[in-house]
Design a protein around this motif. Structure first.
Motif, PDB file in Angstrom:
ATOM      1  N   ASN A  10       0.835  -1.196   0.000  1.00 37.55           N
ATOM      2  CA  ASN A  10       0.000   0.000   0.000  1.00 37.55           C
ATOM      3  C   ASN A  10       0.870   1.246   0.000  1.00 37.55           C
ATOM      4  O   ASN A  10       1.767   1.388   0.823  1.00 37.55           O
ATOM      5  N   ARG A  11       0.580   2.184  -0.872  1.00 34.73           N
ATOM      6  CA  ARG A  11       1.369   3.407  -0.992  1.00 34.73           C
ATOM      7  C   ARG A  11       0.812   4.548  -0.131  1.00 34.73           C
ATOM      8  O   ARG A  11       1.361   5.631  -0.133  1.00 34.73           O
ATOM      9  N   ASN A  12      -0.213   4.311   0.638  1.00 36.70           N
ATOM     10  CA  ASN A  12      -0.814   5.363   1.458  1.00 36.70           C
ATOM     11  C   ASN A  12      -0.120   5.501   2.810  1.00 36.70           C
ATOM     12  O   ASN A  12      -0.590   6.213   3.675  1.00 36.70           O
ATOM     13  N   ALA A  13       0.918   4.793   3.070  1.00 40.03           N
ATOM     14  CA  ALA A  13       1.744   4.849   4.276  1.00 40.03           C
ATOM     15  C   ALA A  13       1.110   4.167   5.477  1.00 40.03           C
ATOM     16  O   ALA A  13       1.640   4.215   6.565  1.00 40.03           O
ATOM     17  N   PHE A  14      -0.034   3.521   5.309  1.00 40.93           N
ATOM     18  CA  PHE A  14      -0.641   2.803   6.421  1.00 40.93           C
ATOM     19  C   PHE A  14       0.213   1.609   6.825  1.00 40.93           C
ATOM     20  O   PHE A  14       0.355   1.310   7.996  1.00 40.93           O
ATOM     21  N   SER A  15       0.814   0.929   5.890  1.00 39.51           N
ATOM     22  CA  SER A  15       1.627  -0.241   6.198  1.00 39.51           C
ATOM     23  C   SER A  15       2.885   0.139   6.975  1.00 39.51           C
ATOM     24  O   SER A  15       3.371  -0.645   7.772  1.00 39.51           O
ATOM     25  N   TYR A  16       3.396   1.329   6.781  1.00 40.03           N
ATOM     26  CA  TYR A  16       4.576   1.762   7.527  1.00 40.03           C
ATOM     27  C   TYR A  16       4.266   1.875   9.015  1.00 40.03           C
ATOM     28  O   TYR A  16       5.071   1.491   9.852  1.00 40.03           O
ATOM     29  N   ILE A  17       3.110   2.356   9.351  1.00 34.23           N
ATOM     30  CA  ILE A  17       2.704   2.464  10.758  1.00 34.23           C
ATOM     31  C   ILE A  17       2.548   1.070  11.358  1.00 34.23           C
ATOM     32  O   ILE A  17       3.002   0.809  12.471  1.00 34.23           O
ATOM     33  N   LEU A  18       1.924   0.175  10.633  1.00 32.26           N
ATOM     34  CA  LEU A  18       1.747  -1.190  11.119  1.00 32.26           C
ATOM     35  C   LEU A  18       3.088  -1.866  11.377  1.00 32.26           C
ATOM     36  O   LEU A  18       3.291  -2.498  12.415  1.00 32.26           O
ATOM     37  N   ILE A  19       4.010  -1.718  10.465  1.00 37.57           N
ATOM     38  CA  ILE A  19       5.326  -2.328  10.635  1.00 37.57           C
ATOM     39  C   ILE A  19       6.067  -1.694  11.813  1.00 37.57           C
ATOM     40  O   ILE A  19       6.719  -2.398  12.583  1.00 37.57           O
ATOM     41  N   CYS A  20       5.957  -0.396  11.973  1.00 37.13           N
ATOM     42  CA  CYS A  20       6.597   0.261  13.125  1.00 37.13           C
ATOM     43  C   CYS A  20       6.030  -0.250  14.436  1.00 37.13           C
ATOM     44  O   CYS A  20       6.770  -0.492  15.395  1.00 37.13           O
ATOM     45  N   VAL A  21       4.724  -0.444  14.518  1.00 40.12           N
ATOM     46  CA  VAL A  21       4.093  -0.961  15.737  1.00 40.12           C
ATOM     47  C   VAL A  21       4.554  -2.395  15.988  1.00 40.12           C
ATOM     48  O   VAL A  21       4.872  -2.769  17.125  1.00 40.12           O
ATOM     49  N   VAL A  22       4.596  -3.203  14.959  1.00 39.84           N
ATOM     50  CA  VAL A  22       5.043  -4.592  15.117  1.00 39.84           C
ATOM     51  C   VAL A  22       6.488  -4.637  15.595  1.00 39.84           C
ATOM     52  O   VAL A  22       6.833  -5.406  16.508  1.00 39.84           O
ATOM     53  N   ILE A  23       7.345  -3.817  15.043  1.00 38.02           N
ATOM     54  CA  ILE A  23       8.759  -3.786  15.457  1.00 38.02           C
ATOM     55  C   ILE A  23       8.869  -3.297  16.896  1.00 38.02           C
ATOM     56  O   ILE A  23       9.645  -3.849  17.692  1.00 38.02           O
ATOM     57  N   LEU A  24       8.100  -2.291  17.278  1.00 38.69           N
ATOM     58  CA  LEU A  24       8.128  -1.776  18.644  1.00 38.69           C
ATOM     59  C   LEU A  24       7.689  -2.844  19.647  1.00 38.69           C
ATOM     60  O   LEU A  24       8.327  -3.033  20.687  1.00 38.69           O
ATOM     61  N   VAL A  25       6.626  -3.564  19.343  1.00 42.43           N
ATOM     62  CA  VAL A  25       6.153  -4.635  20.223  1.00 42.43           C
ATOM     63  C   VAL A  25       7.196  -5.744  20.304  1.00 42.43           C
ATOM     64  O   VAL A  25       7.456  -6.282  21.383  1.00 42.43           O
ATOM     65  N   LEU A  26       7.812  -6.076  19.205  1.00 42.69           N
ATOM     66  CA  LEU A  26       8.851  -7.103  19.187  1.00 42.69           C
ATOM     67  C   LEU A  26      10.056  -6.701  20.042  1.00 42.69           C
ATOM     68  O   LEU A  26      10.578  -7.508  20.817  1.00 42.69           O
ATOM     69  N   VAL A  27      10.485  -5.467  19.947  1.00 46.22           N
ATOM     70  CA  VAL A  27      11.609  -4.977  20.745  1.00 46.22           C
ATOM     71  C   VAL A  27      11.250  -4.982  22.229  1.00 46.22           C
ATOM     72  O   VAL A  27      12.078  -5.353  23.073  1.00 46.22           O
ATOM     73  N   MET A  28      10.033  -4.598  22.578  1.00 44.21           N
ATOM     74  CA  MET A  28       9.603  -4.629  23.984  1.00 44.21           C
ATOM     75  C   MET A  28       9.599  -6.061  24.513  1.00 44.21           C
ATOM     76  O   MET A  28      10.028  -6.320  25.641  1.00 44.21           O
ATOM     77  N   PHE A  29       9.133  -6.997  23.691  1.00 40.14           N
ATOM     78  CA  PHE A  29       9.130  -8.400  24.093  1.00 40.14           C
ATOM     79  C   PHE A  29      10.549  -8.907  24.321  1.00 40.14           C
ATOM     80  O   PHE A  29      10.819  -9.610  25.298  1.00 40.14           O
ATOM     81  N   ILE A  30      11.456  -8.560  23.454  1.00 37.55           N
ATOM     82  CA  ILE A  30      12.857  -8.978  23.605  1.00 37.55           C
ATOM     83  C   ILE A  30      13.471  -8.368  24.866  1.00 37.55           C
ATOM     84  O   ILE A  30      14.212  -9.036  25.588  1.00 37.55           O
ATOM     85  N   ALA A  31      13.160  -7.099  25.162  1.00 35.96           N
ATOM     86  CA  ALA A  31      13.694  -6.447  26.364  1.00 35.96           C
ATOM     87  C   ALA A  31      13.193  -7.130  27.636  1.00 35.96           C
ATOM     88  O   ALA A  31      13.965  -7.357  28.579  1.00 35.96           O
ATOM     89  N   VAL A  32      11.913  -7.492  27.669  1.00 39.54           N
ATOM     90  CA  VAL A  32      11.364  -8.184  28.838  1.00 39.54           C
ATOM     91  C   VAL A  32      11.975  -9.581  28.953  1.00 39.54           C
ATOM     92  O   VAL A  32      12.304 -10.028  30.056  1.00 39.54           O
ATOM     93  N   ALA A  33      12.170 -10.274  27.847  1.00 43.01           N
ATOM     94  CA  ALA A  33      12.781 -11.602  27.873  1.00 43.01           C
ATOM     95  C   ALA A  33      14.223 -11.532  28.376  1.00 43.01           C
ATOM     96  O   ALA A  33      14.667 -12.403  29.130  1.00 43.01           O
ATOM     97  N   MET A  34      14.945 -10.510  27.983  1.00 46.34           N
ATOM     98  CA  MET A  34      16.325 -10.355  28.464  1.00 46.34           C
ATOM     99  C   MET A  34      16.358 -10.071  29.955  1.00 46.34           C
ATOM    100  O   MET A  34      17.232 -10.575  30.676  1.00 46.34           O
ATOM    101  N   GLN A  35      15.425  -9.282  30.453  1.00 43.14           N
ATOM    102  CA  GLN A  35      15.362  -9.002  31.891  1.00 43.14           C
ATOM    103  C   GLN A  35      15.036 -10.270  32.665  1.00 43.14           C
ATOM    104  O   GLN A  35      15.599 -10.529  33.720  1.00 43.14           O
TER     105      GLN A  35
END
Length: 157
Positions: free
Chosen positions: A6-31
């Motif tokens: 999609n060229r309307n930039a909606f997919s960029y927001i979705l991917i950013c949210v997915v990456i942010l959630v993934l990074v938070m999960f990794i940080a909690v797993a490391m702790q």
């Protein structure tokens, strides 16, 4: 698949949210892995400390043991238990107390229950609880309690 193209930039927001959630999960797993590491390291350190103590006690009583005498005749089990309490930094009598460790290792060790082994060997059985704070993103989330049981004994081969 169309969302990613999609060229309307909606997919960029979705991917950013997915990456942010993934990074938070990794940080909690490391702790959580760090908490697990602290618990295992503390248990190993205490095991080594108690093994050294029981070995020193066996060396003190070696003259009686090498003559083939019974353990019961020369081993003072109450003395062994008192020494283990002192070694761990607790008084044998008195109310509940705990020792807090800070710095890199942050945890609290409750007053252990120490008893002498009564089988064909001599040594101590130590039971206590570790209380380790679980922190994520600079905030304390919960206290993780880890029950620990250590058996340190001397047996003849």
């Amino acid at each position: 698949m169309n969302t990613l193209k999609n060229r309307n930039a909606f997919s960029y927001i979705l991917i950013c949210v997915v990456i942010l959630v993934l990074v938070m999960f990794i940080a909690v797993a490391m702790q959580y892995a760090f908490v697990y590491y602290i618990a295992n390291t503390q248990k190993a350190d205490t095991q080594l400390l108690l093994d050294g103590y029981v070995t020193r006690y066996a060396i003190e009583k070696y003259d009686a043991l090498k003559q083939g005498a019974s353990y019961e005749a020369f081993i003072e089990r109450e003395s062994l238990v008192r020494g283990a309490y002192t070694l761990l930094g607790f008084a044998q009598t008195g109310g509940e107390s705990s020792i807090s460790y800070s710095g890199v290792k942050k945890y609290t060790m409750t007053k252990p229950t120490i008893s002498a082994t009564v089988d064909d060997s001599f040594g101590v059985t130590v039971k206590y609880t570790l209380i380790i704070p679980f922190e994520a993103f600079g905030n304390k989330i919960a206290d993780i309690t880890v029950p620990v049981e250590i058996v340190s004994k001397y047996t003849e081969r």
